[in-house]
Design a protein around this motif. Structure first.
Motif, PDB file in Angstrom:
ATOM      1  N   ILE A 109       0.818  -1.224  -0.001  1.00 30.18           N
ATOM      2  CA  ILE A 109      -0.131  -0.032   0.118  1.00 30.18           C
ATOM      3  C   ILE A 109       0.902   1.253   0.019  1.00 30.18           C
ATOM      4  O   ILE A 109       2.081   1.046   0.351  1.00 30.18           O
ATOM      5  CB  ILE A 109      -0.788  -0.228   1.352  1.00 30.18           C
ATOM      6  CG1 ILE A 109      -0.180   0.157   2.590  1.00 30.18           C
ATOM      7  CG2 ILE A 109      -2.189  -1.053   1.002  1.00 30.18           C
ATOM      8  CD1 ILE A 109      -1.027   0.152   3.851  1.00 30.18           C
ATOM      9  N   SER A 110       0.284   2.294  -0.439  1.00 33.77           N
ATOM     10  CA  SER A 110       0.941   3.660  -0.375  1.00 33.77           C
ATOM     11  C   SER A 110       0.226   4.654   0.722  1.00 33.77           C
ATOM     12  O   SER A 110       0.742   4.760   1.758  1.00 33.77           O
ATOM     13  CB  SER A 110       1.240   4.212  -1.836  1.00 33.77           C
ATOM     14  OG  SER A 110       1.865   5.375  -1.816  1.00 33.77           O
ATOM     15  N   GLN A 111      -0.535   5.316   0.090  1.00 34.11           N
ATOM     16  CA  GLN A 111      -1.196   6.245   0.717  1.00 34.11           C
ATOM     17  C   GLN A 111      -2.847   6.011   0.810  1.00 34.11           C
ATOM     18  O   GLN A 111      -3.531   6.776   1.503  1.00 34.11           O
ATOM     19  CB  GLN A 111      -1.008   7.505   0.131  1.00 34.11           C
ATOM     20  CG  GLN A 111       0.374   8.066   0.229  1.00 34.11           C
ATOM     21  CD  GLN A 111       0.451   9.450  -0.557  1.00 34.11           C
ATOM     22  OE1 GLN A 111       1.290   9.489  -1.429  1.00 34.11           O
ATOM     23  NE2 GLN A 111      -0.222  10.495  -0.117  1.00 34.11           N
ATOM     24  N   MET A 112      -3.288   5.005   0.399  1.00 33.77           N
ATOM     25  CA  MET A 112      -4.765   4.450   0.500  1.00 33.77           C
ATOM     26  C   MET A 112      -5.005   3.052   0.785  1.00 33.77           C
ATOM     27  O   MET A 112      -4.076   2.175   0.113  1.00 33.77           O
ATOM     28  CB  MET A 112      -5.329   4.848  -0.689  1.00 33.77           C
ATOM     29  CG  MET A 112      -6.741   4.833  -0.851  1.00 33.77           C
ATOM     30  SD  MET A 112      -7.653   5.391  -2.280  1.00 33.77           S
ATOM     31  CE  MET A 112      -6.936   4.412  -3.636  1.00 33.77           C
ATOM     32  N   CYS A 113      -5.970   2.645   1.575  1.00 30.87           N
ATOM     33  CA  CYS A 113      -6.167   1.125   1.566  1.00 30.87           C
ATOM     34  C   CYS A 113      -7.782   0.999   2.319  1.00 30.87           C
ATOM     35  O   CYS A 113      -8.224   2.073   2.812  1.00 30.87           O
ATOM     36  CB  CYS A 113      -5.090   0.354   2.511  1.00 30.87           C
ATOM     37  SG  CYS A 113      -5.296   0.917   4.420  1.00 30.87           S
ATOM     38  N   ALA A 114      -7.878  -0.175   1.974  1.00 32.87           N
ATOM     39  CA  ALA A 114      -9.564  -0.402   2.270  1.00 32.87           C
ATOM     40  C   ALA A 114      -9.296  -1.387   3.657  1.00 32.87           C
ATOM     41  O   ALA A 114      -8.548  -2.271   3.620  1.00 32.87           O
ATOM     42  CB  ALA A 114     -10.086  -1.281   1.328  1.00 32.87           C
ATOM     43  N   ILE A 115      -9.853  -1.013   4.484  1.00 30.72           N
ATOM     44  CA  ILE A 115     -10.086  -1.790   5.822  1.00 30.72           C
ATOM     45  C   ILE A 115     -11.264  -2.634   6.067  1.00 30.72           C
ATOM     46  O   ILE A 115     -12.409  -1.749   6.111  1.00 30.72           O
ATOM     47  CB  ILE A 115      -9.570  -0.914   7.014  1.00 30.72           C
ATOM     48  CG1 ILE A 115      -8.271  -0.173   6.817  1.00 30.72           C
ATOM     49  CG2 ILE A 115      -9.473  -1.641   8.305  1.00 30.72           C
ATOM     50  CD1 ILE A 115      -7.997   0.977   7.726  1.00 30.72           C
ATOM     51  N   PRO A 116     -11.528  -3.737   6.330  1.00 28.59           N
ATOM     52  CA  PRO A 116     -12.749  -4.580   6.639  1.00 28.59           C
ATOM     53  C   PRO A 116     -13.021  -4.101   8.011  1.00 28.59           C
ATOM     54  O   PRO A 116     -12.401  -3.996   8.926  1.00 28.59           O
ATOM     55  CB  PRO A 116     -12.218  -5.984   6.600  1.00 28.59           C
ATOM     56  CG  PRO A 116     -10.837  -5.968   6.784  1.00 28.59           C
ATOM     57  CD  PRO A 116     -10.350  -4.882   6.310  1.00 28.59           C
ATOM     58  N   LEU A 117     -14.490  -3.898   8.099  1.00 34.27           N
ATOM     59  CA  LEU A 117     -15.091  -3.632   9.552  1.00 34.27           C
ATOM     60  C   LEU A 117     -16.159  -4.763   9.704  1.00 34.27           C
ATOM     61  O   LEU A 117     -16.350  -5.751   8.818  1.00 34.27           O
ATOM     62  CB  LEU A 117     -16.013  -2.251   9.099  1.00 34.27           C
ATOM     63  CG  LEU A 117     -15.171  -1.235   8.741  1.00 34.27           C
ATOM     64  CD1 LEU A 117     -15.956   0.053   8.417  1.00 34.27           C
ATOM     65  CD2 LEU A 117     -14.480  -0.642   9.821  1.00 34.27           C
ATOM     66  N   PRO A 118     -16.444  -4.924  10.785  1.00 29.06           N
ATOM     67  CA  PRO A 118     -17.390  -6.028  11.348  1.00 29.06           C
ATOM     68  C   PRO A 118     -18.716  -5.979  10.356  1.00 29.06           C
ATOM     69  O   PRO A 118     -19.061  -4.933   9.891  1.00 29.06           O
ATOM     70  CB  PRO A 118     -17.866  -5.436  12.819  1.00 29.06           C
ATOM     71  CG  PRO A 118     -16.649  -4.464  13.282  1.00 29.06           C
ATOM     72  CD  PRO A 118     -16.243  -3.788  11.952  1.00 29.06           C
ATOM     73  N   ARG A 119     -19.110  -7.225  10.276  1.00 24.28           N
ATOM     74  CA  ARG A 119     -20.389  -7.438   9.347  1.00 24.28           C
ATOM     75  C   ARG A 119     -21.540  -6.678   9.761  1.00 24.28           C
ATOM     76  O   ARG A 119     -22.437  -6.425   8.713  1.00 24.28           O
ATOM     77  CB  ARG A 119     -20.492  -8.929   9.312  1.00 24.28           C
ATOM     78  CG  ARG A 119     -19.623  -9.633   8.346  1.00 24.28           C
ATOM     79  CD  ARG A 119     -20.097 -11.023   8.032  1.00 24.28           C
ATOM     80  NE  ARG A 119     -19.027 -11.738   7.058  1.00 24.28           N
ATOM     81  CZ  ARG A 119     -18.890 -11.842   5.745  1.00 24.28           C
ATOM     82  NH1 ARG A 119     -20.026 -11.305   5.318  1.00 24.28           N
ATOM     83  NH2 ARG A 119     -17.939 -12.236   5.074  1.00 24.28           N
ATOM     84  N   ASN A 120     -21.524  -6.299  11.111  1.00 24.79           N
ATOM     85  CA  ASN A 120     -23.081  -5.740  11.265  1.00 24.79           C
ATOM     86  C   ASN A 120     -22.972  -4.372  11.008  1.00 24.79           C
ATOM     87  O   ASN A 120     -23.873  -3.749  11.256  1.00 24.79           O
ATOM     88  CB  ASN A 120     -23.164  -5.952  12.874  1.00 24.79           C
ATOM     89  CG  ASN A 120     -22.174  -5.409  13.848  1.00 24.79           C
ATOM     90  OD1 ASN A 120     -20.956  -5.112  13.336  1.00 24.79           O
ATOM     91  ND2 ASN A 120     -22.459  -5.211  15.081  1.00 24.79           N
ATOM     92  N   VAL A 121     -21.846  -3.905  10.532  1.00 25.46           N
ATOM     93  CA  VAL A 121     -21.708  -2.323  10.058  1.00 25.46           C
ATOM     94  C   VAL A 121     -22.487  -2.088   8.815  1.00 25.46           C
ATOM     95  O   VAL A 121     -22.211  -2.711   7.974  1.00 25.46           O
ATOM     96  CB  VAL A 121     -20.156  -1.799  10.165  1.00 25.46           C
ATOM     97  CG1 VAL A 121     -20.372  -0.450   9.470  1.00 25.46           C
ATOM     98  CG2 VAL A 121     -19.661  -1.865  11.346  1.00 25.46           C
ATOM     99  N   VAL A 122     -23.366  -0.946   8.997  1.00 22.15           N
ATOM    100  CA  VAL A 122     -24.101  -0.656   7.997  1.00 22.15           C
ATOM    101  C   VAL A 122     -23.507   0.740   7.428  1.00 22.15           C
ATOM    102  O   VAL A 122     -23.173   1.792   7.947  1.00 22.15           O
ATOM    103  CB  VAL A 122     -25.552  -0.054   8.316  1.00 22.15           C
ATOM    104  CG1 VAL A 122     -26.346   0.439   7.031  1.00 22.15           C
ATOM    105  CG2 VAL A 122     -26.296  -1.262   9.057  1.00 22.15           C
ATOM    106  N   PRO A 123     -22.893   0.627   6.116  1.00 24.47           N
ATOM    107  CA  PRO A 123     -22.121   1.241   5.798  1.00 24.47           C
ATOM    108  C   PRO A 123     -22.492   2.615   5.572  1.00 24.47           C
ATOM    109  O   PRO A 123     -21.706   3.652   6.005  1.00 24.47           O
ATOM    110  CB  PRO A 123     -21.476   1.041   4.022  1.00 24.47           C
ATOM    111  CG  PRO A 123     -21.818  -0.581   4.175  1.00 24.47           C
ATOM    112  CD  PRO A 123     -22.958  -0.674   5.233  1.00 24.47           C
TER     113      PRO A 123
END
Length: 104
Positions: A39-53
Motif C-alpha cells: 500500500i502507499s497512501q490509501m487502503c481499504a479496511i474490513p469492518l465488522p459485518r454488522n456495520v451498515v456502511p
C-alpha cells in the motif's frame, strides 16, 4: 514534486496509514487484507459485518466531521482511508477514536 520533497511526504503518509490501519485492526480485530509493503497512501479496511456502511459514514460526518468512504463489497463493509500531505497524526487519531466510540 521535487520542490515539495514528495518522496518524503509520501513516505510519511504511508507510515501514518499503516499505523492507523493497525490501530483500527486492534479496535475491530479484523485482519487487514493487503500487507503494508503493498500500500502507499490509501487502503481499504474490513469492518465488522454488522456495520451498515451508510450509517457509519453518516455518523462519522455528522458527529465528528470526518469524511471517509464506507462501502460494502460482497456483504463485507469496508472503510477506505486515503491520507495526503495535509493529513497528520491528529487526523488519524480522531478517526480511530471516533470508530472506537461508534463501534463500541
Amino acid at each position: 514534486m521535487r520542490a515539495y520533497d514528495w518522496d518524503t511526504v509520501r513516505a510519511r503518509c504511508h507510515d501514518l496509514l499503516v499505523s492507523t490501519r493497525d490501530a483500527i485492526h486492534a479496535l475491530t480485530g479484523l485482519e487487514p487484507i493487503v500487507p503494508p509493503e503493498q500500500i502507499s497512501q490509501m487502503c481499504a479496511i474490513p469492518l465488522p459485518r454488522n456495520v451498515v456502511p451508510e450509517d457509519l459514514k453518516e455518523a462519522l460526518f455528522s458527529r465528528y466531521r470526518i469524511e471517509v468512504p464506507v462501502h460494502a463489497l460482497n456483504g463485507i463493509p469496508y472503510l477506505r482511508i486515503s491520507l495526503q500531505g495535509y493529513n497528520d497524526a491528529s487526523d488519524a487519531n480522531e478517526l480511530v477514536e471516533a470508530l472506537g466510540e461508534i463501534l463500541a
